[in-house]
Design a protein around this motif. Sequence first.
Motif, short mmCIF file in Angstrom:
data_model
loop_
_atom_site.label_atom_id
_atom_site.label_comp_id
_atom_site.label_asym_id
_atom_site.label_seq_id
_atom_site.Cartn_x
_atom_site.Cartn_y
_atom_site.Cartn_z
N GLN A 107 14.50 -2.61 -1.40
CA GLN A 107 12.94 -3.20 -1.18
C GLN A 107 12.36 -2.85 -2.50
O GLN A 107 12.36 -2.22 -3.03
CB GLN A 107 12.45 -2.38 -0.15
N VAL A 109 8.26 -3.15 -3.98
CA VAL A 109 6.79 -2.81 -3.67
C VAL A 109 6.35 -3.31 -4.96
O VAL A 109 6.38 -2.32 -5.75
CB VAL A 109 6.63 -1.64 -3.23
N TRP A 230 5.98 0.58 3.82
CA TRP A 230 6.54 -0.68 3.94
C TRP A 230 7.78 -1.03 4.52
O TRP A 230 7.90 -2.08 5.18
CB TRP A 230 6.73 -1.34 2.50
N TRP A 234 6.42 -4.28 6.59
CA TRP A 234 6.44 -5.42 5.87
C TRP A 234 6.36 -6.73 6.98
O TRP A 234 6.07 -7.67 6.45
CB TRP A 234 7.72 -5.42 5.32
N ASP A 235 6.99 -6.71 8.11
CA ASP A 235 6.85 -7.69 9.15
C ASP A 235 5.94 -7.44 10.35
O ASP A 235 6.18 -7.99 11.33
CB ASP A 235 8.11 -8.18 9.43
N SER A 417 5.76 -13.12 7.16
CA SER A 417 6.77 -12.40 6.64
C SER A 417 7.94 -13.29 7.13
O SER A 417 8.15 -13.91 8.16
CB SER A 417 7.00 -11.04 7.36
N PRO A 441 5.85 -10.93 2.49
CA PRO A 441 7.16 -10.47 2.24
C PRO A 441 8.19 -11.13 2.60
O PRO A 441 8.16 -12.18 3.59
CB PRO A 441 6.90 -9.11 3.19
N VAL A 550 6.02 -7.19 -1.06
CA VAL A 550 7.34 -6.67 -0.70
C VAL A 550 8.46 -7.87 -0.60
O VAL A 550 8.18 -8.71 -0.02
CB VAL A 550 7.20 -5.95 0.51
#
Length: 559
Positions: A107, A109, A230, A234-235, A417, A441, A550
């Motif tokens: 990941q 960020v 995150w 993120w989603d 996302s 993301p 992200v």
Amino acid sequence: MLEQAVRPIVEAIVAKAPSGWTRAVLHGRAGRGGTSVTGEYAPRSGNWNDRVPNPYMELMALAETLRAEHGWEPVSLEIVCRPSGEYRLVAFNDAISRVTGTGGGFQVVLDPDHRLPQPGLHQEPGTAAPAGDPELAVARFRAYLERRAAILGHPDELPPPATVAAIEEAERRLGRPLPADLRALYLIADGDGIEYENRYLFQGNAWLPLKSIVAEHTDWSAGERPWFGWDLEWDAVVFDATPAGTVRRCGGHPGWLRFATSEDGNYLAVDTAPARSGRPGQLIRTGRDYDDGPAYVADSITSLLGHYLDLLDQGAYEKNGDHIHLREPARDPAPQQIIGAIPDEVPPTLQAIHINDATGLVDLAPLTAAPSLRRLHLNRSTTADLTPVRELPVESLRITLDGGDLTPLRGHAHLASLDLTTTAPAYLTPLHTAPPARPRPLRSRHPRPGRPGRPDGPPLPLPHGTPVDRPAERGPRAPRSRRRPPGRRGSLPRRRARLGGPPRPRHRERPPRHRHPQDRRGVSRGPVVTLCDLCALGKQATPVTGGPVVALFRVVDRC
């Protein structure tokens, strides 16, 4: 100091190692919030105990050392060690971290201080008048107390009323007035608790005193949505309440005033800032179990008290000691989430669907009957056509795509996302044209049915910094000078230009090349996307959308 902090971790890894091991790798994160560890010994034996240990105290001490020396909080790290005790430590700030769980990968960020904006903040506000009536609310509340006293055999003991001055001070600190009917109840009693004993007058919820309302509002950061990092956010998607359009699509809002609690992290709140179809002073449920969105309860406290009286008149209650539990009638709400296959008749109220283990290609066309669909996840299922998604307000999309054509997502106004697995290289250009309300993301995976370079396998992985596949319609690349600008190396400027953004000015220094310690070659899983491609994508998109904050991706094993 660093050597002294690392050595106990290495000793713990060696002490727990199975016989015959030659190498161990520990990936971890550590900080004030705790530690998380993944990793294993090699060669693998297939036993569950091949996993490396989690030396919690030692990792916390290492995190404290790195925080003191570098100001990192939290830290990500990789420790590789051998039976001889030789080890290698790579520690870095949390801009890059390993992702555990399904899919794995890493990941990135790009802006750790960014938070996802809540869609409800931009919804059209309601214009209807409040439904509450203070005089009727007082009459119903007194009648409710009388009915309870008749059932319990004694009246409820309540604290004294709040003063007008105390109410006005609370409203000043809250930054908004209380609804008139709730305000009138506080002139009868300041909550329903005396010391630590509550009467739970609001269906198992303790009625809070004014000082607790203010404290909840302050401690809850004036109604902001809780942030869980995150890894989990993120989603994230916030769904609409039922009836639709009554409550803002937020995980938290400054206009939600919590006045009662079930003491498990969930609350009853009055909504002073409703959505278009709502009314000021309506009641909602929010808190720990409502991060996906609040639940609508009633249009006012006045109406809720009337509902309680109706249940008591119907005998729909249970007495348990000094407490009364009201039995709510069974309801059959329209489905908002489906887990499984797409039904023959898709309900128009559908907001989320998880399609699991489908055989054959999934046809998404029937989902166009759900105009409020916001989460579409295909788990271990494949589709070949994303065209139906174009007309849907999908914000979170998880798909395995037969092929790599993302063209139907071009200009998608809602997609926020994307978790993408493809059977062929995917070109990401269509995603650049979408105008999402928040940064987008990405998580990408490219299955590898065969070894790289074989006829049944994908193309060979591209070296670090090599551009992703160019679309055929672009034609051959124009001739260019082989001379590079001062201070520049590699092809990042060309990649930025192809993604739609201008090359960087020549006088600017070249950004550092991002590499994870395990990714020595810096390649992605097939020629889908590289780490630097994602960084370039984020920086290119910044002037337009704020850039994807992200990016989740997978890294190939070394060949």
